[in-house]
Enzyme design. Structure first.
Site, PDB file in Angstrom:
ATOM      1  N   ASP A 172       0.815  -0.948   0.051  1.00  0.00           N
ATOM      2  CA  ASP A 172       0.087  -0.070   0.247  1.00  0.00           C
ATOM      3  C   ASP A 172       0.807   1.260  -0.165  1.00  0.00           C
ATOM      4  OD1 ASP A 172      -2.317   1.442   0.034  1.00  0.00           O
ATOM      5  OD2 ASP A 172      -2.618   1.262   2.320  1.00  0.00           O
ATOM      6  N   HIS A 255      -4.316   3.677  -7.193  1.00  0.00           N
ATOM      7  CA  HIS A 255      -5.423   3.303  -6.393  1.00  0.00           C
ATOM      8  C   HIS A 255      -6.606   2.948  -7.305  1.00  0.00           C
ATOM      9  CE1 HIS A 255      -3.439   3.367  -2.644  1.00  0.00           C
ATOM     10  NE2 HIS A 255      -4.247   3.024  -1.956  1.00  0.00           N
ATOM     11  N   HIS A 258      -6.357  -0.436  -8.379  1.00  0.00           N
ATOM     12  CA  HIS A 258      -6.843  -1.478  -7.345  1.00  0.00           C
ATOM     13  C   HIS A 258      -8.281  -1.381  -7.081  1.00  0.00           C
ATOM     14  CE1 HIS A 258      -8.503  -1.363  -3.269  1.00  0.00           C
ATOM     15  NE2 HIS A 258      -7.643  -2.572  -3.175  1.00  0.00           N
ATOM     16  N   HIS A 272      -5.599  -5.442   0.234  1.00  0.00           N
ATOM     17  CA  HIS A 272      -5.601  -4.440  -0.254  1.00  0.00           C
ATOM     18  C   HIS A 272      -4.025  -3.805  -0.590  1.00  0.00           C
ATOM     19  CE1 HIS A 272      -6.429  -0.081  -0.682  1.00  0.00           C
ATOM     20  NE2 HIS A 272      -5.413  -0.048  -0.319  1.00  0.00           N
TER      21      HIS A 272
END
Length: 361
Positions: A172, A255, A258, A272
C-alpha cells in the site's frame, strides 16, 4: 490553487504503548473514555488497557468490536455514547475497528485516539472511514471533519501480527510516492482539499526511500521475532509516512486500478496492499517510466513477496473480458485516474496490465 497538508495532531510509536493509553487520554484533557476493541486484542490485552486507565483515574467503557463497520453499528454506538458520560473515543485494532471508532467519534463530535494493531494499510492517520453494509459489502466513504487527535502504534503488538500483513502495508505504501508525483504534475486536488505541499511530497519520497532501503531487512527480522530499527522504520512508513503522503499528496492510477481489481473474483483473497503493489507497477507502465525504475520496483516486490503477475493475484491472463471490466472500472467518472497528468482510457489500462504481467513473469 490553495495548498493543504493534514495529519493526526500527534503520532506516537514505541514499545509498550498499549500500557500508556490512559496517560495519553489524560493529555487530551479527557476524564472518561469509551474504547472499541478488536476481539483478539480484547482477549489478549484487556487487562493492560484497563490498568492504564485505572492508574490515571479515568473511567473506561470497553466495547468488543463485532460485526461490520456499518451505518447500523455506528449509529448504535453513537446512541450508547449519548447515554454515557464520555469525553474521548478510542479505536484499538484493525481497519474496520478503527473506522468504526472514527465514524462514531465524528458523529458524536468527540476526540478520537486511534491504536492500529497491524501495519497493513495507511488508513489509521486519515480523516476518512469506509462504511460497509451489515452483510460486508462496500457502502460508502465517510469524509470526517478532522484527522485523529492521536495515532498510537505499539511496535510490540504490531510485530506479532502475521508477516503478510506488514508486507501488504508495504504494498500500500509503495504507491504513495508515485501517485503523489503524478498528482503534483497534474496539479490535482488531494483528499486534504487542495494541491500538494512540499512537506507532503517529501514525506511521500521518504516513504519510498524507507521501503526500498529497509523493507526486505524488516521482513526478515519480523519473521525471526526481532523488533529492529528496520522494523520500526517500516511501521512508520506504512502507517504515518504513507498515511499523510496519500491524503495530502494525492491518489492516482495505482489506487484507481486497485479499485477495479476488487471487482475481479480472482482477487477475492488478495489483500488491499497486495493489489495496490501490482497496480503501482501498472501505473509506472502507463507513465512509460524508465525500464530501470520499473525493474527496481518489480525486484523489490519479488524480494518481499508482493504480486507482480496476474497469476499471483489469482487472475488468468487470458480472461480479457474480465480484465476489461477492471480497466473500465479504473477509469470511471469518480476514479482517482482523473488525477493522472495525461488522459487515460480503459484500453490503455488493459494494455498496461498485460504488459505488467509479462514483465513480472
Amino acid at each position: 490553487m490553495t495548498q493543504i497538508i493534514c495529519s493526526p495532531t500527534k503520532y506516537i510509536q514505541g514499545h509498550g504503548e498499549i500500557q500508556k493509553l490512559g496517560e495519553y487520554c489524560l493529555q487530551l484533557g479527557a476524564k472518561s473514555a469509551f474504547a472499541i476493541i478488536d476481539p483478539y486484542i480484547f482477549s489478549m490485552y484487556k487487562k493492560d488497557i484497563l490498568h492504564s486507565f485505572e492508574i490515571n483515574d479515568i473511567p473506561l467503557i470497553m466495547r468488543e468490536f463485532k460485526g461490520e463497520c456499518s451505518r447500523n453499528q455506528v449509529d448504535e454506538i453513537v446512541l450508547e455514547l449519548g447515554r454515557k458520560d464520555v469525553e474521548v473515543v478510542l479505536g484499538i485494532g484493525g481497519g474496520k475497528t478503527l473506522d468504526t471508532a472514527k465514524a462514531a467519534s465524528y458523529m458524536s463530535d468527540l476526540p478520537v485516539v486511534i491504536v492500529p494493531t497491524v501495519a497493513s494499510t495507511d488508513a489509521p492517520c486519515s480523516a476518512l472511514s469506509v462504511l460497509y453494509t451489515d452483510e460486508g459489502d462496500f457502502d460508502c466513504y465517510l469524509p470526517l471533519k478532522r484527522n485523529p487527535d492521536m495515532v498510537i502504534a505499539d511496535i510490540n503488538i504490531i510485530t506479532k501480527a502475521p508477516a503478510r500483513l506488514l508486507v501488504a502495508g508495504m504494498g500500500d505504501a509503495l504507491s504513495t510516492f508515485y501517485e503523489a508525483r503524478a498528482c503534483r504534475q497534474s496539479g490535482a486536488v488531494t483528499h486534504a482539499g487542495g494541491t500538494s505541499t512540499i512537506a507532503a511530497f517529501s514525506l511521500a519520497r521518504a516513504c519510498l526511500d524507507t521501503l526500498l532501503a529497509e523493507g526486505e531487512s524488516a521482513l526478515i527480522d519480523v519473521k525471526q521475532g526481532i523488533t529492529s530499527s528496520a522494523v520500526e522504520h517500516i511501521v512508520e512508513a506504512n502507517i504515518y509516512l504513507s498515511g499523510v503522503g496519500f491524503e495530502s499528496g494525492g491518489l492516482a492510477a495505482a489506487h484507481a486500478i486497485h479499485n477495479g481489481l476488487t471487482l475481479h473474483e480472482g482477487c477475492r483473497n488478495v489483500l488491499h496492499g497486495e493489489k495496490v503493489a501490482f497496480a503501482t507497477i501498472v501505473q509506472l507502465v502507463l507513465e512509460n517510466t524508465s525500464d530501470d525504475e520499473i525493474a527496481q520496483i518489480i525486484d523489490f516486490c519479488k524480494k518481499i513477496g508482493l504480486p507482480v503477475t496476474l497469476k499471483e493475484l489469482g487472475i488468468i491472463s487470458s480472461e480479457i473480458d474480465k480484465l476489461m471490466v477492471v480497466a473500465e472500472a479504473s477509469c470511471s467518472q469518480d476514479s482517482p485516474m482523473k488525477n493522472m497528468p495525461f488522459e487515460v482510457q480503459s484500453l490503455d489500462v488493459l494494455k498496461a496490465i498485460l504488459a505488467t504481467d509479462k514483465r513480472g513473469q
